[in-house]
Design an enzyme around this catalytic site. Structure first.
Site, short mmCIF file in Angstrom:
data_model
loop_
_atom_site.label_atom_id
_atom_site.label_comp_id
_atom_site.label_asym_id
_atom_site.label_seq_id
_atom_site.Cartn_x
_atom_site.Cartn_y
_atom_site.Cartn_z
N ALA A 99 110.14 3.11 -8.63
CA ALA A 99 111.34 3.34 -7.81
C ALA A 99 112.52 2.57 -8.36
O ALA A 99 113.65 3.07 -8.38
CB ALA A 99 111.07 2.95 -6.36
N HIS A 108 107.82 5.16 -7.32
CA HIS A 108 107.16 4.27 -6.36
C HIS A 108 107.18 2.84 -6.88
O HIS A 108 106.82 2.59 -8.03
CB HIS A 108 105.71 4.72 -6.12
CG HIS A 108 104.88 3.68 -5.40
ND1 HIS A 108 103.88 2.97 -6.00
CD2 HIS A 108 104.96 3.23 -4.12
CE1 HIS A 108 103.35 2.13 -5.13
NE2 HIS A 108 103.98 2.26 -3.99
N SER A 109 107.63 1.90 -6.06
CA SER A 109 107.59 0.47 -6.37
C SER A 109 108.32 0.19 -7.68
O SER A 109 109.52 0.43 -7.78
CB SER A 109 106.13 0.01 -6.39
OG SER A 109 106.04 -1.38 -6.31
N LEU A 110 107.63 -0.30 -8.71
CA LEU A 110 108.28 -0.48 -10.01
C LEU A 110 108.95 0.81 -10.46
O LEU A 110 110.09 0.81 -10.94
CB LEU A 110 107.24 -0.92 -11.06
CG LEU A 110 107.68 -0.89 -12.52
CD1 LEU A 110 108.75 -1.95 -12.79
CD2 LEU A 110 106.49 -1.08 -13.46
#
Length: 292
Positions: free
Chosen positions: A105, A101-103
């Site tokens: 990802a 997720h986010s970072l």
């Protein structure tokens, strides 16, 4: 709700922590959280996946209960990729699914590019590769990051209780309090401050995460380099993006990145940046869809 198992992962220079859900005999799914988050980010989603995978939510260096880097050492994106791969080695994960997720990802995408033979499938939420650089702010960012730290460091904020910390996190992230709670509760430690001439002794809660994580990185990868790395991903890939679009994940650049991945399915879901906290069942269903 299934309670997770706490894991400690010893690497040559530091120890990382993780939480795991599911039978160790199940296929492994290594989950990587976002910036300033921790394994609590997956507290609602992981139990829904625990019949299919052994979900291992790794806490990155400087985050959650994992060690901080030594003094004088900076946090660089590529080193997160190296740390995640080293953790997979220490856990003896020869072949595994990846979730980020986010970072996380961005890290997961580059890990998949670095070790394609080991990745069963790649699932990324609100991110595909790191934040890129178009060159417009490179020099100023470089100078800012390398400026000496002030000798008078501002003390860490001391929260009187967990609820006050949750309130601060909701203001910063837009998460509803009940969704922020798993991250906040895992991301705090109880502490006390001695009395001095200015104030009496006090006790409360501080963030566990390394304050250096909020410093600007001196260099970012150029967007064309990110595209070249994404072309190295061979695993079936699923990308889930929030609607409305998160401001720092504009649609057109994300489309260009997705076009670099040979086997990718892009989906959208109404909600906030932390879709896996806001809609855990819907995200679990998305994860369990047949691979491309």
């Amino acid at each position: 709700m299934i309670a997770p198992t706490e894991l400690s992962i010893s690497l040559p220079s530091l120890t990382l922590r993780a939480q795991a859900w599911g039978d160790p005999a199940l296929p492994p799914l290594l989950a990587l959280h976002g910036w300033l988050d921790n394994a609590g980010s997956y507290a609602l989603l992981a139990p829904l996946l625990a019949e299919r995978w052994r979900v291992i939510a790794l806490e990155l260096p400087g985050h959650g209960h994992s060690d901080h880097l030594p003094a004088g050492v900076h946090y660089h994106f590529i080193d997160y990729v190296r740390a995640a791969l080293a953790a997979a080695d220490a856990l003896r994960l020869q072949r595994f699914a990846l979730l980020g997720h986010s970072l996380g990802a961005g890290i997961a995408a580059l890990l998949a590019a670095a070790a394609p033979a080991r990745i069963e499938s790649l699932h990324v939420i609100e991110g595909l590769g790191p934040i890129g650089d178009d060159g417009s702010h490179t020099l100023q960012r470089f100078r800012d990051a390398l400026m000496p730290q002030s000798s008078t460091k501002r003390p860490l904020r001391l929260f009187r209780d967990v609820e006050q910390a949750i309130s601060a996190r909701t203001i910063a992230s837009g998460l509803r309090p009940e969704l922020a709670r798993p991250i906040v509760e895992r991301g705090l430690f109880e502490t006390s401050l001695p009395a001095d001439d200015q104030s009496p002794a006090s006790s409360g809660w501080n963030w566990r995460s390394d304050p250096r994580l909020t410093r600007s990185t001196p260099l970012r990868i150029a967007e064309n380099q990110i595209h070249a790395l994404l072309r190295g991903i061979q695993a079936p890939t699923s990308l889930l993006l929030a609607q409305p679009t998160t401001p720092y994940l504009p649609s057109h650049p994300m489309q260009l990145r997705a076009a670099c991945v040979a086997h990718i399915k892009v989906s959208h879901m109404q909600g906030c940046h932390h879709l896996h906290l806001e809609h855990p069942q819907a995200v679990a269903d998305w994860l369990c869809q047949p691979s491309l």
